[in-house]
Write an enzyme that holds these catalytic residues in place. Structure first.
Site, mmCIF file in Angstrom:
data_model
loop_
_atom_site.group_PDB
_atom_site.id
_atom_site.type_symbol
_atom_site.label_atom_id
_atom_site.label_comp_id
_atom_site.label_asym_id
_atom_site.label_seq_id
_atom_site.Cartn_x
_atom_site.Cartn_y
_atom_site.Cartn_z
ATOM 1 N N ARG A 147 0.809 -1.571 -0.340
ATOM 2 C CA ARG A 147 0.045 0.306 -0.287
ATOM 3 C C ARG A 147 1.233 1.559 0.063
ATOM 4 N NH1 ARG A 147 -2.410 -3.891 -0.667
ATOM 5 N NH2 ARG A 147 -5.000 -3.821 0.003
ATOM 6 N N SER A 155 -11.646 -0.918 3.212
ATOM 7 C CA SER A 155 -10.425 -0.977 4.051
ATOM 8 C C SER A 155 -9.479 0.616 4.274
ATOM 9 C CB SER A 155 -8.654 -1.917 3.893
ATOM 10 O OG SER A 155 -9.121 -3.185 3.552
ATOM 11 N N GLU A 164 -5.232 3.537 6.117
ATOM 12 C CA GLU A 164 -4.484 3.576 4.946
ATOM 13 C C GLU A 164 -5.158 4.434 3.817
ATOM 14 O OE1 GLU A 164 -6.877 1.279 1.318
ATOM 15 O OE2 GLU A 164 -5.819 -0.238 2.399
HETATM 16 P P1 FAD Z 1 -9.089 8.710 -5.373
HETATM 17 O O1 FAD Z 1 -9.934 8.102 -4.158
HETATM 18 O O2 FAD Z 1 -9.367 9.358 -6.172
HETATM 19 O O3 FAD Z 1 -7.449 9.332 -4.837
HETATM 20 C C1 FAD Z 1 -6.062 8.374 -4.343
HETATM 21 C C2 FAD Z 1 -5.304 9.262 -3.599
HETATM 22 O O4 FAD Z 1 -4.336 8.949 -5.091
HETATM 23 C C3 FAD Z 1 -5.151 10.792 -3.996
HETATM 24 O O5 FAD Z 1 -4.697 10.883 -2.525
HETATM 25 C C4 FAD Z 1 -5.266 11.500 -4.794
HETATM 26 O O6 FAD Z 1 -4.482 11.986 -4.110
HETATM 27 C C5 FAD Z 1 -4.138 10.577 -5.631
HETATM 28 N N1 FAD Z 1 -4.554 10.730 -7.404
HETATM 29 C C6 FAD Z 1 -5.841 9.883 -7.728
HETATM 30 N N2 FAD Z 1 -5.127 9.900 -8.819
HETATM 31 C C7 FAD Z 1 -3.953 10.210 -8.938
HETATM 32 C C8 FAD Z 1 -3.178 10.862 -10.242
HETATM 33 N N3 FAD Z 1 -3.776 10.072 -11.743
HETATM 34 N N4 FAD Z 1 -2.431 10.883 -10.150
HETATM 35 C C9 FAD Z 1 -1.748 11.508 -8.695
HETATM 36 N N5 FAD Z 1 -2.441 10.899 -8.126
HETATM 37 C C10 FAD Z 1 -3.948 11.273 -8.468
HETATM 38 N N6 FAD Z 1 -7.716 -1.191 -2.721
HETATM 39 C C11 FAD Z 1 -6.724 -2.007 -2.938
HETATM 40 O O7 FAD Z 1 -5.425 -1.906 -2.661
HETATM 41 N N7 FAD Z 1 -7.184 -3.787 -2.735
HETATM 42 C C12 FAD Z 1 -8.528 -3.371 -3.009
HETATM 43 O O8 FAD Z 1 -9.296 -4.561 -2.080
HETATM 44 C C13 FAD Z 1 -9.671 -2.139 -2.885
HETATM 45 N N8 FAD Z 1 -10.805 -2.577 -1.995
HETATM 46 C C14 FAD Z 1 -11.839 -1.789 -2.476
HETATM 47 C C15 FAD Z 1 -12.970 -2.121 -1.625
HETATM 48 C C16 FAD Z 1 -13.689 -0.869 -2.010
HETATM 49 C C17 FAD Z 1 -15.528 -1.215 -2.146
HETATM 50 C C18 FAD Z 1 -13.397 0.429 -1.916
HETATM 51 C C19 FAD Z 1 -14.540 2.010 -1.823
HETATM 52 C C20 FAD Z 1 -12.238 0.706 -2.288
HETATM 53 C C21 FAD Z 1 -11.016 -0.380 -2.239
HETATM 54 N N9 FAD Z 1 -9.710 -0.016 -2.470
HETATM 55 C C22 FAD Z 1 -8.877 -1.107 -2.537
HETATM 56 C C23 FAD Z 1 -9.134 1.348 -2.079
HETATM 57 C C24 FAD Z 1 -9.660 2.073 -3.630
HETATM 58 O O9 FAD Z 1 -10.208 1.119 -4.340
HETATM 59 C C25 FAD Z 1 -7.919 1.604 -4.349
HETATM 60 O O10 FAD Z 1 -7.343 2.878 -3.299
HETATM 61 C C26 FAD Z 1 -7.890 2.837 -5.234
HETATM 62 O O11 FAD Z 1 -6.513 3.176 -6.073
HETATM 63 C C27 FAD Z 1 -8.284 4.302 -5.686
HETATM 64 O O12 FAD Z 1 -8.424 4.831 -6.620
HETATM 65 P P2 FAD Z 1 -9.286 6.299 -6.981
HETATM 66 O O13 FAD Z 1 -9.076 6.571 -8.307
HETATM 67 O O14 FAD Z 1 -10.478 6.169 -6.669
HETATM 68 O O15 FAD Z 1 -8.638 7.612 -6.005
HETATM 69 N N1 EPU Z 2 -10.751 -10.870 9.337
HETATM 70 C C1 EPU Z 2 -11.768 -10.452 10.501
HETATM 71 N N2 EPU Z 2 -13.047 -10.277 10.763
HETATM 72 C C2 EPU Z 2 -13.126 -9.084 9.917
HETATM 73 C C3 EPU Z 2 -12.219 -9.675 8.972
HETATM 74 C C4 EPU Z 2 -11.388 -10.145 8.908
HETATM 75 O O1 EPU Z 2 -11.880 -11.705 11.786
HETATM 76 O O2 EPU Z 2 -14.285 -8.260 9.985
HETATM 77 C C5 EPU Z 2 -10.061 -11.806 9.232
HETATM 78 C C6 EPU Z 2 -10.580 -13.173 8.760
HETATM 79 O O3 EPU Z 2 -9.585 -14.299 9.520
HETATM 80 C C7 EPU Z 2 -10.075 -13.467 7.430
HETATM 81 C C8 EPU Z 2 -8.919 -12.423 7.330
HETATM 82 O O4 EPU Z 2 -9.327 -11.370 8.830
HETATM 83 O O5 EPU Z 2 -9.612 -13.672 6.958
HETATM 84 C C9 EPU Z 2 -8.414 -11.463 5.978
HETATM 85 O O6 EPU Z 2 -9.857 -10.960 5.349
HETATM 86 P P1 EPU Z 2 -9.753 -10.466 3.832
HETATM 87 O O7 EPU Z 2 -9.373 -11.505 3.483
HETATM 88 O O8 EPU Z 2 -11.222 -9.972 3.950
HETATM 89 O O9 EPU Z 2 -9.089 -9.657 4.122
HETATM 90 P P2 EPU Z 2 -8.234 -8.152 4.688
HETATM 91 O O10 EPU Z 2 -7.118 -8.478 4.771
HETATM 92 O O11 EPU Z 2 -9.161 -7.653 5.225
HETATM 93 C C10 EPU Z 2 -6.924 -7.050 2.310
HETATM 94 C C11 EPU Z 2 -7.116 -5.508 1.440
HETATM 95 C C12 EPU Z 2 -8.433 -5.579 1.317
HETATM 96 C C13 EPU Z 2 -8.524 -6.392 -0.259
HETATM 97 C C14 EPU Z 2 -8.237 -8.175 0.776
HETATM 98 C C15 EPU Z 2 -8.600 -9.574 0.008
HETATM 99 C C16 EPU Z 2 -5.887 -4.657 3.288
HETATM 100 C C17 EPU Z 2 -5.480 -3.708 4.138
HETATM 101 N N3 EPU Z 2 -6.818 -5.072 2.824
HETATM 102 O O12 EPU Z 2 -8.572 -7.186 3.341
HETATM 103 O O13 EPU Z 2 -8.146 -4.510 -0.176
HETATM 104 O O14 EPU Z 2 -9.398 -6.813 -0.945
HETATM 105 O O15 EPU Z 2 -7.027 -8.203 1.388
HETATM 106 O O16 EPU Z 2 -7.222 -9.724 -0.487
HETATM 107 O O17 EPU Z 2 -4.894 -4.490 3.227
HETATM 108 C C18 EPU Z 2 -8.551 -1.645 1.117
HETATM 109 O O18 EPU Z 2 -6.804 -1.737 0.282
HETATM 110 O O19 EPU Z 2 -9.211 -1.339 0.561
HETATM 111 C C19 EPU Z 2 -9.075 -3.340 0.504
HETATM 112 C C20 EPU Z 2 -10.483 -3.707 0.552
#
Ligand code: FAD
Ligand code: EPU
Length: 338
Positions: free
Chosen positions: A164, A238, A334
């Protein structure tokens, strides 16, 4: 057509659905718009925020400056003997890009299906899910340097990717606007189903030899079952990172909490599941005012309606304090706080 608007609501531009305003707002559709924008004296004097999909930000106040939404589109691919290079405009919706790759049988990003946001933001925090990170498929990106107006290319080594993390979130924060990203994909599928519930989901679907389309569908299904849909419940995924700690620190924790969910990292440290820590502290599914944690995933903070950013932030402080006093671990946010 490049336009600088004043006093614009940011509610449609952040997945938390926080109702704040930007003093100025501009949407950019091409690199040349950026050059033009930065010739403007008003723009030069403003503090700047770049947004793509706004799915990793929490606004705690009105933005007293210029918000630039990146909508540079286009996807092009070049198939070479040993790889496929796909270049996408920073404004492309990430999941549209993933679908493009899956439809063209370009393997590598299928495990990253359904992550909200844009291609341009993907290197910023080195997005990751289900066993794959952006860095695994990243070839290069182009970025507009705000101080000079030049377009610069960043290769893999330049980006200092970590969990991240990247140079764009660290040392070079606020200095570059990513305009396109090139991915190194493969025409031959190297299926990666090792993480979490993917194998079980494929098994439930009766699939033994999955294609990348199967993996994409399985990951999408798992994500929908766990994570709230921002179009109905505001959230930014997250809220905290999973904490990475030293082995000796882990030894103390596991002695008191033998069932602590953890993973070994490549650099010989231990990553704890923050969702588990938060759940153990009794926060899972809790509703506090208009905010709370998601019922199926305690690591996701949500907006149940009219939450303010300060309310969500204050709630996140309570969670940090609680996890710290129970486990001695300090959670790091994050989500980008503004
Ligand atoms: P924004 O929120 O618009 O921007 C995020 C940051 O990047 C800000 O600091 C912004 O200034 C900067 N930025 C954006 N675009 C640019 C650009 N073109 N140039 C320079 N800086 C820029 N993230 C994960 O890693 N894994 C996941 O599984 C995951 N699951 C998610 C699930 C949900 C339901 C949600 C809501 C979010 C999740 N995220 C996850 C977080 C998010 O999707 C990512 O961080 C994604 O990359 C954000 O993209 P965005 O375009 O919305 O960025
Ligand atoms: N868990 C719990 N309780 C909860 C949630 C999770 O006990 O409420 C435990 C469970 O044991 C589960 C483990 O945590 O197996 C891991 O949970 P999960 O697979 O949902 O993944 P996570 O570690 O919570 C990370 C990323 C997610 C990404 C998933 C899948 C981070 C901060 N988050 O979540 O990314 O989608 O793995 O790879 O690393 C994001 O960055 O916004 C994001 C959603």
């Amino acid at each position: 057509m490049l336009q600088i608007q004043e006093n614009i609501s940011l509610k449609p531009y952040n997945s938390f659905g926080i109702d704040v305003k930007a003093k100025y707002f501009a949407e950019v559709f091409a690199e040349k718009d950026l050059v033009k924008l930065f010739e403007n004296e008003l723009v030069k004097s403003q503090k700047l925020l770049i947004v793509g999909g706004g799915s990793n930000v929490l606004f705690t106040q009105d933005y007293d400056g210029l918000v630039i939404k990146i909508s540079i589109m286009g996807i092009e691919s070049v198939v070479l003997a040993d790889k496929v290079l796909v270049t996408a405009g920073a404004g492309e919706v990430w999941n549209d890009f993933v679908n493009y790759c899956v439809q063209h049988h370009f393997a590598g990003v299928e495990n990253l299906s359904l992550i909200p946001g844009t291609v341009g933001a993907s290197p910023i925090q080195n997005i990751g899910a289900y066993g794959v990170e952006l860095k695994d498929v990243f070839e290069s990106c182009t970025a507009f340097e705000i101080s000079t107006g030049q377009i610069k290319t960043f290769n893999y080594e330049d980006c200092h990717f970590g969990y991240r993390e990247s140079i764009f979130k660290g040392e070079l924060k606020g200095q570059y606007i990513i305009t396109s990203v090139t991915f190194r994909l493969s025409s031959e599928a190297k299926i990666n189903t090792s993480y979490g519930a993917i194998e079980t989901e494929l098994h439930n679907r009766g699939i033994e030899n999955p294609t990348i389309a199967d993996v994409s569908a399985a990951v999408s299904h798992i994500r929908v079952s766990k994570l709230p849909d921002p179009s109905t419940i505001g959230n930014a995924g997250s809220f905290f990172k999973n904490p990475v700690i030293e082995k000796y620190e882990f030894a103390d924790i596991v002695a008191k909490h033998p069932d602590v969910v953890h993973y070994a990292t490549a650099d010989n440290k231990i990553k704890l599941a923050a969702g588990w820590l938060i759940e153990q502290c009794g926060w899972k599914g809790k509703i506090v005012g208009q905010t709370g944690t998601w019922k199926n995933q305690a690591l996701v903070l949500v907006n149940h309606g009219g939450a303010t950013g300060t309310e969500v932030y204050a709630f996140s402080e309570q969670i940090i304090d609680s996890v710290k006093s129970t486990f001695g671990v300090t959670l790091e946010r994050e989500v980008n706080i503004l």
